[in-house]
Design an enzyme around this catalytic site. Structure first.
Site, mmCIF file in Angstrom:
data_model
loop_
_atom_site.group_PDB
_atom_site.id
_atom_site.type_symbol
_atom_site.label_atom_id
_atom_site.label_comp_id
_atom_site.label_asym_id
_atom_site.label_seq_id
_atom_site.Cartn_x
_atom_site.Cartn_y
_atom_site.Cartn_z
ATOM 1 N N CYS A 90 0.874 -1.178 0.000
ATOM 2 C CA CYS A 90 0.000 0.000 0.000
ATOM 3 C C CYS A 90 0.906 1.222 0.000
ATOM 4 C CB CYS A 90 -0.879 -0.032 1.249
ATOM 5 S SG CYS A 90 -1.728 1.503 1.627
ATOM 6 N N HIS A 91 0.381 2.352 -0.428
ATOM 7 C CA HIS A 91 1.229 3.540 -0.444
ATOM 8 C C HIS A 91 1.654 3.992 0.942
ATOM 9 C CE1 HIS A 91 1.239 4.066 -4.743
ATOM 10 N NE2 HIS A 91 2.265 4.836 -4.482
ATOM 11 N N THR A 92 0.915 3.538 1.954
ATOM 12 C CA THR A 92 1.340 3.916 3.310
ATOM 13 C C THR A 92 2.662 3.219 3.668
ATOM 14 O OG1 THR A 92 -0.992 4.194 3.798
ATOM 15 C CG2 THR A 92 0.494 4.218 5.662
ATOM 16 N N HIS A 112 0.988 -4.133 5.853
ATOM 17 C CA HIS A 112 -0.245 -4.088 6.649
ATOM 18 C C HIS A 112 -1.493 -4.489 5.860
ATOM 19 C CE1 HIS A 112 -0.082 -0.228 4.609
ATOM 20 N NE2 HIS A 112 -1.386 -0.140 4.789
ATOM 21 N N GLU A 113 -1.316 -5.060 4.660
ATOM 22 C CA GLU A 113 -2.507 -5.438 3.885
ATOM 23 C C GLU A 113 -2.365 -6.927 3.577
ATOM 24 O OE1 GLU A 113 -4.009 -2.113 1.082
ATOM 25 O OE2 GLU A 113 -3.799 -3.829 -0.228
ATOM 26 N N CYS A 142 -11.160 -3.317 20.285
ATOM 27 C CA CYS A 142 -11.117 -3.999 21.577
ATOM 28 C C CYS A 142 -12.355 -4.877 21.752
ATOM 29 C CB CYS A 142 -10.964 -3.001 22.717
ATOM 30 S SG CYS A 142 -12.320 -1.845 22.857
ATOM 31 N N CYS A 152 -10.644 0.844 27.660
ATOM 32 C CA CYS A 152 -10.600 1.598 26.406
ATOM 33 C C CYS A 152 -11.591 2.756 26.451
ATOM 34 C CB CYS A 152 -10.905 0.679 25.228
ATOM 35 S SG CYS A 152 -10.541 1.518 23.685
ATOM 36 N N CYS A 155 -13.902 3.660 23.526
ATOM 37 C CA CYS A 155 -14.999 2.781 23.117
ATOM 38 C C CYS A 155 -16.008 2.616 24.242
ATOM 39 C CB CYS A 155 -14.449 1.411 22.730
ATOM 40 S SG CYS A 155 -13.315 1.469 21.342
ATOM 41 N N CYS A 166 -10.407 2.673 17.886
ATOM 42 C CA CYS A 166 -10.191 2.102 19.214
ATOM 43 C C CYS A 166 -8.768 2.441 19.664
ATOM 44 C CB CYS A 166 -10.373 0.586 19.125
ATOM 45 S SG CYS A 166 -9.792 -0.287 20.576
ATOM 46 N N ARG A 170 -3.278 1.328 20.594
ATOM 47 C CA ARG A 170 -2.693 2.284 19.650
ATOM 48 C C ARG A 170 -1.320 2.828 20.091
ATOM 49 N NH1 ARG A 170 -0.420 4.623 16.506
ATOM 50 N NH2 ARG A 170 -1.075 6.075 14.876
ATOM 51 N N CYS A 232 -6.686 -3.058 4.120
ATOM 52 C CA CYS A 232 -6.502 -1.602 4.115
ATOM 53 C C CYS A 232 -7.254 -0.921 2.976
ATOM 54 C CB CYS A 232 -5.020 -1.223 4.082
ATOM 55 S SG CYS A 232 -4.788 0.558 4.104
ATOM 56 N N ARG A 427 -2.635 -2.806 -7.232
ATOM 57 C CA ARG A 427 -2.164 -3.567 -6.080
ATOM 58 C C ARG A 427 -1.317 -4.734 -6.571
ATOM 59 N NH1 ARG A 427 -2.739 0.190 -3.142
ATOM 60 N NH2 ARG A 427 -3.752 0.180 -1.107
HETATM 61 N N1 LIG Z 1 -6.909 7.085 5.477
HETATM 62 C C1 LIG Z 1 -6.618 5.797 5.367
HETATM 63 O O1 LIG Z 1 -7.071 4.964 6.173
HETATM 64 C C2 LIG Z 1 -5.771 5.323 4.235
HETATM 65 C C3 LIG Z 1 -5.714 3.958 3.912
HETATM 66 C C4 LIG Z 1 -4.969 3.557 2.788
HETATM 67 C C5 LIG Z 1 -4.274 4.486 2.045
HETATM 68 N N2 LIG Z 1 -4.313 5.796 2.410
HETATM 69 C C6 LIG Z 1 -3.629 6.830 1.618
HETATM 70 O O2 LIG Z 1 -4.429 7.051 0.456
HETATM 71 C C7 LIG Z 1 -3.612 7.603 -0.574
HETATM 72 C C8 LIG Z 1 -3.857 6.876 -1.891
HETATM 73 O O3 LIG Z 1 -3.404 5.540 -1.806
HETATM 74 P P1 LIG Z 1 -3.246 4.661 -3.151
HETATM 75 O O4 LIG Z 1 -2.656 3.362 -2.707
HETATM 76 O O5 LIG Z 1 -4.513 4.673 -3.923
HETATM 77 O O6 LIG Z 1 -2.146 5.558 -3.898
HETATM 78 P P2 LIG Z 1 -1.680 5.635 -5.443
HETATM 79 O O7 LIG Z 1 -0.352 6.298 -5.437
HETATM 80 O O8 LIG Z 1 -1.821 4.303 -6.084
HETATM 81 O O9 LIG Z 1 -2.704 6.612 -6.145
HETATM 82 C C9 LIG Z 1 -2.578 7.991 -6.110
HETATM 83 C C10 LIG Z 1 -3.122 8.558 -7.427
HETATM 84 O O10 LIG Z 1 -3.115 9.984 -7.300
HETATM 85 C C11 LIG Z 1 -2.733 10.532 -8.544
HETATM 86 N N3 LIG Z 1 -2.235 11.903 -8.309
HETATM 87 C C12 LIG Z 1 -1.022 12.279 -7.841
HETATM 88 N N4 LIG Z 1 -0.946 13.619 -7.760
HETATM 89 C C13 LIG Z 1 -2.148 14.096 -8.176
HETATM 90 C C14 LIG Z 1 -2.692 15.404 -8.324
HETATM 91 N N5 LIG Z 1 -1.989 16.487 -7.993
HETATM 92 N N6 LIG Z 1 -3.951 15.527 -8.789
HETATM 93 C C15 LIG Z 1 -4.695 14.426 -9.115
HETATM 94 N N7 LIG Z 1 -4.225 13.169 -8.984
HETATM 95 C C16 LIG Z 1 -2.966 13.006 -8.531
HETATM 96 C C17 LIG Z 1 -1.698 9.563 -9.089
HETATM 97 O O11 LIG Z 1 -1.554 9.700 -10.502
HETATM 98 C C18 LIG Z 1 -2.299 8.222 -8.671
HETATM 99 O O12 LIG Z 1 -3.161 7.712 -9.672
HETATM 100 C C19 LIG Z 1 -2.180 7.514 -0.041
HETATM 101 O O13 LIG Z 1 -1.845 8.782 0.507
HETATM 102 C C20 LIG Z 1 -2.272 6.480 1.066
HETATM 103 O O14 LIG Z 1 -1.241 6.650 2.028
HETATM 104 C C21 LIG Z 1 -5.046 6.234 3.460
HETATM 105 ZN ZN LIG Z 2 -2.691 0.902 3.607
HETATM 106 ZN ZN LIG Z 3 -11.541 0.186 22.127
#
Ligand SMILES: NC(=O)c1ccc[n+]([C@@H]2O[C@H](COP(=O)([O-])OP(=O)(O)OC[C@H]3O[C@@H](n4cnc5c(N)ncnc54)[C@H](O)[C@@H]3O)[C@@H](O)[C@H]2O)c1
Ligand SMILES: [Zn+2]
Ligand SMILES: [Zn+2]
Length: 439
Positions: A90-92, A112-113, A142, A152, A155, A166, A170, A232, A427
């Protein structure tokens, strides 16, 4: 890439990783062997392979991980040791590996996925058994008894149901340790160095140790090589639509960023019967995918010489009902808020921005009724709701297969990061036994 990585793993290790060394037979997932190796490894350290992140690397796609042997200690009280069969990137993970994540603690095992099978359980674990199929969840949940006591506070009492965040474990998952002794269960085999956990999951290892609160037990007929994605990205996107924004039929939605997360937001909006689903990305190659997941139109901000929020407001005659930022860019978060409709527009932040970044807008945007929200794991309660998502997938109600564009072996995990970085991969699933299907 593959060859240089295999060189760095070394011939002896490579043979072991592929399963032909007696010392590492625990890596194999053959059902006939399962009962035997499970009982023989319970209570003992396990040696297996993992992709270790020794230090952050700004160019995370350039051979940043080292696939090597690690030692995984048995689970302590309240913990579960899991044989990870499949994990996606994942990107994270990339974000932490790049050094942008303030919580990143190195050396560590990222990931994490994932999905896997329980190998052994520690004392006091009630409802998880050896052989259970599970999805590790970075957002823990929890147990009811914690909610009834002071364990907790998030919760408890009137707060029940207000959040999926939760807080019970954490502080520990955020600092790379297990709660019971605030220590790690991983060491490097070569020199005994301690390796920190990551997000309470550390799934880039053939075995990992989890808090029971982070383990979602799923049905055994679910294909682990697919449902690992529910740990995720996809759950996050769908949940952002269904739980956080609660998109209604006939509404208009704008999605910024069309990676796996953005596409799952699109799928969620389509399931919610949104009328217009506007997909926004600077990469025009993403349009075909977006359309396949349910988008009705595509906008490339680079085709315009005015702010993208103005483009969307004009296109929709006043703004969208809902917008979702799925990139992690704070300027885009502002655009996403400001393209929503006066009076009721809601914008949901999903993307994770770099350490120290801040968002801004004119307060007038909020005074006039727009709402700015965020979501983590799409608001889903992990242990209880991830199994429901598995049911939805098996009933054909949501897609998973379509998000998996690549499969790779653990030995090729650096190549998988390269693919992720290239933008050509939604993915990539890593087969931890090195038995990925031919690409
Ligand atoms: N909040 C959460 O729980 C959670 C969970 C998972 C992932 N995330 C986050 O979500 C985000 C996306 O994850 P992903 O795996 O889909 O990433 P990814 O890199 O596969 O997709 C990002 C997309 O954004 C596009 N992009 C980049 N700059 C841009 C701009 N200025 N304007 C428009 N589009 C643009 C890219 O071309 C790409 O297609 C990441 O920041 C990730 O860390 C958050
Ligand atoms: Zn993730
Ligand atoms: Zn909890």
């Amino acid at each position: 890439m593959l060859h240089s990585l295999l060189r760095s793993v070394g011939t002896a290790s490579r043979t072991a990783l592929l399963g032909s060394s007696a010392g590492t037979k625990t890596i194999l997932a053959r059902p006939l062997l399962k009962a035997r190796w499970m009982s023989s490894t319970a209570g003992k350290p396990i040696e297996c392979f993992a992709a270790v992140a020794w230090e952050p690397k700004a160019d995370y796609w350039n051979n940043a991980l080292s696939v090597e042997k690690v030692v995984v200690q048995p689970p302590k009280s309240g913990e579960v040791r899991v044989k990870v069969t499949h994990t996606a990137l994942c990107h994270t993970d990339a974000f932490t590996l790049s050094g942008e994540d303030a919580e990143g603690k190195f050396p560590c095992i990222l990931g994490h996925e994932a999905a896997g099978i329980v190998e052994s359980v520690g004392e006091g674990v009630k409802d998880i058994e050896v052989g259970d199929h599970v999805i590790p969840c970075y957002q823990a949940e929890c147990y009811p008894e914690d909610q009834a006591s002071d364990h907790c506070p998030r919760c408890r009492g009137y707060r029940v149901g207000k959040t999926n965040l939760c807080g019970k474990i954490r502080p520990f998952t955020g600092s790379g340790v297990m709660a019971s002794d605030q220590d790690s269960r991983f060491t490097a085999q070569k020199d005994g160095s301690k390796l920190w956990h990551y997000m309470g999951t550390s799934t880039f290892s053939q075995y990992t140790v989890l808090h029971a609160e982070s383990v979602a037990k799923i049905r055994k007929d679910a294909p682990l090589e697919k449902v690992n994605l529910l740990g995720c990205g996809l759950a996050t996107g769908w949940g952002a639509v269904w739980n956080t924004a609660k998109v209604e039929e006939d509404s208009t939605c704008a999605i910024f960023g069309l990676g796996a997360v953005g596409l799952s937001v699109i799928e969620g909006c389509a399931k919610a019967k949104a009328k217009r689903i506007i997909a926004i990305d600077i990469n025009p190659d993403k349009w075909e995918d977006a359309k396949a997941f349910g988008a009705t139109e595509f906008v490339n901000p680079r085709d315009f010489d005015k702010p993208i929020q103005q483009v969307i407001v004009e296109k929709t005659g006043g703004g969208v009902d809902y917008s979702f930022e799925c990139v992690g860019n704070t300027d885009l978060m502002r655009s996403a808020l400001e393209c929503t409709h006066i009076g009721w527009g809601q914008s949901v932040i999903i993307g994770v921005a770099g350490a120290g970044k801040e968002i801004s807008t004119r307060p007038f945007q909020l005074v006039t009724g727009r709402v700015w929200k965020g979501t983590a794991f799409g608001g889903f309660k992990s242990r209880s709701q991830v199994p429901e998502l598995v049911d939805k997938y098996l009933a054909g109600e949501v897609k998973i297969d379509e998000y998996i564009t690549h499969n790779r072996n653990l030995t090729d995990i650096n190549e998988a990061f390269e693919l992720l970085h290239s933008g050509k991969c939604l993915r990539c699933v890593i087969w931890m036994g090195n038995d990925a299907p031919e690409a």
